[in-house]
Design a protein around this motif. Structure first.
Motif, PDB file in Angstrom:
ATOM      1  N   GLU A   9       0.834  -1.207   0.000  1.00 54.62           N
ATOM      2  CA  GLU A   9       0.000   0.000   0.000  1.00 54.62           C
ATOM      3  C   GLU A   9       0.869   1.258   0.000  1.00 54.62           C
ATOM      4  O   GLU A   9       0.585   2.232  -0.707  1.00 54.62           O
ATOM      5  N   GLU A  10       1.933   1.236   0.765  1.00 54.01           N
ATOM      6  CA  GLU A  10       2.836   2.386   0.849  1.00 54.01           C
ATOM      7  C   GLU A  10       3.537   2.638  -0.488  1.00 54.01           C
ATOM      8  O   GLU A  10       3.668   3.792  -0.925  1.00 54.01           O
ATOM      9  N   LEU A  11       3.964   1.565  -1.145  1.00 59.23           N
ATOM     10  CA  LEU A  11       4.645   1.712  -2.434  1.00 59.23           C
ATOM     11  C   LEU A  11       3.684   2.213  -3.508  1.00 59.23           C
ATOM     12  O   LEU A  11       4.075   3.019  -4.360  1.00 59.23           O
ATOM     13  N   PHE A  51      10.854   1.162   3.760  1.00 63.66           N
ATOM     14  CA  PHE A  51      10.631   1.430   2.344  1.00 63.66           C
ATOM     15  C   PHE A  51      11.008   2.884   2.126  1.00 63.66           C
ATOM     16  O   PHE A  51      11.156   3.649   3.080  1.00 63.66           O
ATOM     17  N   GLY A  52      11.204   3.249   0.888  1.00 61.90           N
ATOM     18  CA  GLY A  52      11.530   4.640   0.657  1.00 61.90           C
ATOM     19  C   GLY A  52      11.984   4.949  -0.738  1.00 61.90           C
ATOM     20  O   GLY A  52      11.890   4.122  -1.644  1.00 61.90           O
ATOM     21  N   LEU A  53      12.472   6.157  -0.879  1.00 62.27           N
ATOM     22  CA  LEU A  53      12.953   6.667  -2.150  1.00 62.27           C
ATOM     23  C   LEU A  53      14.462   6.821  -2.094  1.00 62.27           C
ATOM     24  O   LEU A  53      15.037   6.984  -1.023  1.00 62.27           O
ATOM     25  N   TRP A  54      15.061   6.789  -3.260  1.00 63.82           N
ATOM     26  CA  TRP A  54      16.454   7.165  -3.343  1.00 63.82           C
ATOM     27  C   TRP A  54      16.595   8.168  -4.475  1.00 63.82           C
ATOM     28  O   TRP A  54      15.935   8.080  -5.493  1.00 63.82           O
ATOM     29  N   PHE A  55      17.423   9.143  -4.244  1.00 64.31           N
ATOM     30  CA  PHE A  55      17.687  10.207  -5.203  1.00 64.31           C
ATOM     31  C   PHE A  55      19.104  10.011  -5.717  1.00 64.31           C
ATOM     32  O   PHE A  55      20.059  10.041  -4.942  1.00 64.31           O
ATOM     33  N   PHE A  56      19.213   9.793  -7.021  1.00 60.82           N
ATOM     34  CA  PHE A  56      20.504   9.440  -7.604  1.00 60.82           C
ATOM     35  C   PHE A  56      21.559  10.519  -7.404  1.00 60.82           C
ATOM     36  O   PHE A  56      22.723  10.203  -7.201  1.00 60.82           O
ATOM     37  N   PHE A  84      11.253   5.255   5.275  1.00 55.75           N
ATOM     38  CA  PHE A  84      10.037   5.289   6.073  1.00 55.75           C
ATOM     39  C   PHE A  84       9.756   3.893   6.619  1.00 55.75           C
ATOM     40  O   PHE A  84      10.179   2.898   6.043  1.00 55.75           O
ATOM     41  N   THR A  85       9.009   3.846   7.707  1.00 61.05           N
ATOM     42  CA  THR A  85       8.562   2.558   8.248  1.00 61.05           C
ATOM     43  C   THR A  85       7.043   2.475   8.327  1.00 61.05           C
ATOM     44  O   THR A  85       6.501   1.393   8.529  1.00 61.05           O
ATOM     45  N   HIS A  86       6.363   3.625   8.165  1.00 63.51           N
ATOM     46  CA  HIS A  86       4.903   3.658   8.254  1.00 63.51           C
ATOM     47  C   HIS A  86       4.327   4.597   7.196  1.00 63.51           C
ATOM     48  O   HIS A  86       4.923   5.638   6.893  1.00 63.51           O
ATOM     49  N   LYS A  87       3.175   4.257   6.690  1.00 61.78           N
ATOM     50  CA  LYS A  87       2.503   5.057   5.661  1.00 61.78           C
ATOM     51  C   LYS A  87       2.254   6.486   6.121  1.00 61.78           C
ATOM     52  O   LYS A  87       2.371   7.428   5.330  1.00 61.78           O
ATOM     53  N   ASP A  88       1.945   6.664   7.396  1.00 61.41           N
ATOM     54  CA  ASP A  88       1.623   8.008   7.879  1.00 61.41           C
ATOM     55  C   ASP A  88       2.831   8.948   7.898  1.00 61.41           C
ATOM     56  O   ASP A  88       2.690  10.137   8.133  1.00 61.41           O
ATOM     57  N   GLN A  89       4.025   8.428   7.627  1.00 58.29           N
ATOM     58  CA  GLN A  89       5.219   9.272   7.535  1.00 58.29           C
ATOM     59  C   GLN A  89       5.341   9.939   6.166  1.00 58.29           C
ATOM     60  O   GLN A  89       6.143  10.843   5.989  1.00 58.29           O
ATOM     61  N   ILE A  90       4.549   9.477   5.203  1.00 58.47           N
ATOM     62  CA  ILE A  90       4.625  10.006   3.843  1.00 58.47           C
ATOM     63  C   ILE A  90       3.818  11.299   3.759  1.00 58.47           C
ATOM     64  O   ILE A  90       2.616  11.305   3.997  1.00 58.47           O
ATOM     65  N   ASN A  91       4.492  12.369   3.413  1.00 58.93           N
ATOM     66  CA  ASN A  91       3.842  13.657   3.214  1.00 58.93           C
ATOM     67  C   ASN A  91       3.974  13.995   1.724  1.00 58.93           C
ATOM     68  O   ASN A  91       5.078  14.247   1.232  1.00 58.93           O
ATOM     69  N   GLU A  92       2.855  13.975   1.022  1.00 56.27           N
ATOM     70  CA  GLU A  92       2.883  14.172  -0.432  1.00 56.27           C
ATOM     71  C   GLU A  92       3.553  15.478  -0.835  1.00 56.27           C
ATOM     72  O   GLU A  92       4.394  15.504  -1.728  1.00 56.27           O
ATOM     73  N   ALA A  93       3.195  16.567  -0.192  1.00 56.35           N
ATOM     74  CA  ALA A  93       3.769  17.867  -0.553  1.00 56.35           C
ATOM     75  C   ALA A  93       5.283  17.871  -0.379  1.00 56.35           C
ATOM     76  O   ALA A  93       6.014  18.411  -1.221  1.00 56.35           O
ATOM     77  N   THR A  94       5.756  17.260   0.690  1.00 54.26           N
ATOM     78  CA  THR A  94       7.200  17.217   0.942  1.00 54.26           C
ATOM     79  C   THR A  94       7.907  16.347  -0.101  1.00 54.26           C
ATOM     80  O   THR A  94       8.951  16.733  -0.627  1.00 54.26           O
TER      81      THR A  94
END
Length: 115
Positions: A9-11, A51-56, A84-94
């Motif tokens: 769900e987070e991905l 889970f998370g993002l990586w910026f090259f 991140f470890t939880h979905k609620d840590q994801i802030n779309e604007a950020t």
């Protein structure tokens, strides 16, 4: 990413956020990777514990929210991760703010080429 289905769900949320940008999705290293003019900008994945993002070329990001880490000090020069470890840590604007800056940096040609 099937083995990390506990973050499915987070991905999907991260993918939906990145899809709002001009970046083009491709698969590299068995993970979604987003490019601009065929240059890698950002990717995402999951592991057992996060889970998370990586910026090259994340080394050029201002990181005003202090979210980026260097996963392998003394080995990784340009790459930066956002974990991140939880979905609620994801802030779309950020996330969009970081992705926009990474996209602008790519357009400006800011990159460290692998040696």
């Amino acid at each position: 990413m099937e083995e990390n289905s506990h973050y499915g769900e987070e991905l999907k949320l991260i993918r939906s956020i990145i899809s709002k940008t001009e970046l083009v999705e491709t698969i590299k290293w068995s993970a979604p990777t987003y490019t601009l003019n065929r240059k890698n900008v950002v990717g995402f994945s999951a592991s057992k514990n996060h889970f998370g993002l990586w910026f090259f070329n994340g080394v050029f990001l201002k990181d005003k929210h202090n979210l980026l880490i260097n996963a392998q000090e003394n080995n990784t020069i340009a790459l930066r991760q956002m974990r991140f470890t939880h979905k609620d840590q994801i802030n779309e604007a950020t996330l969009l703010e970081y992705i926009k800056e990474a996209t602008e940096n790519q357009l400006l040609g800011k990159e460290i080429k692998p040696t």
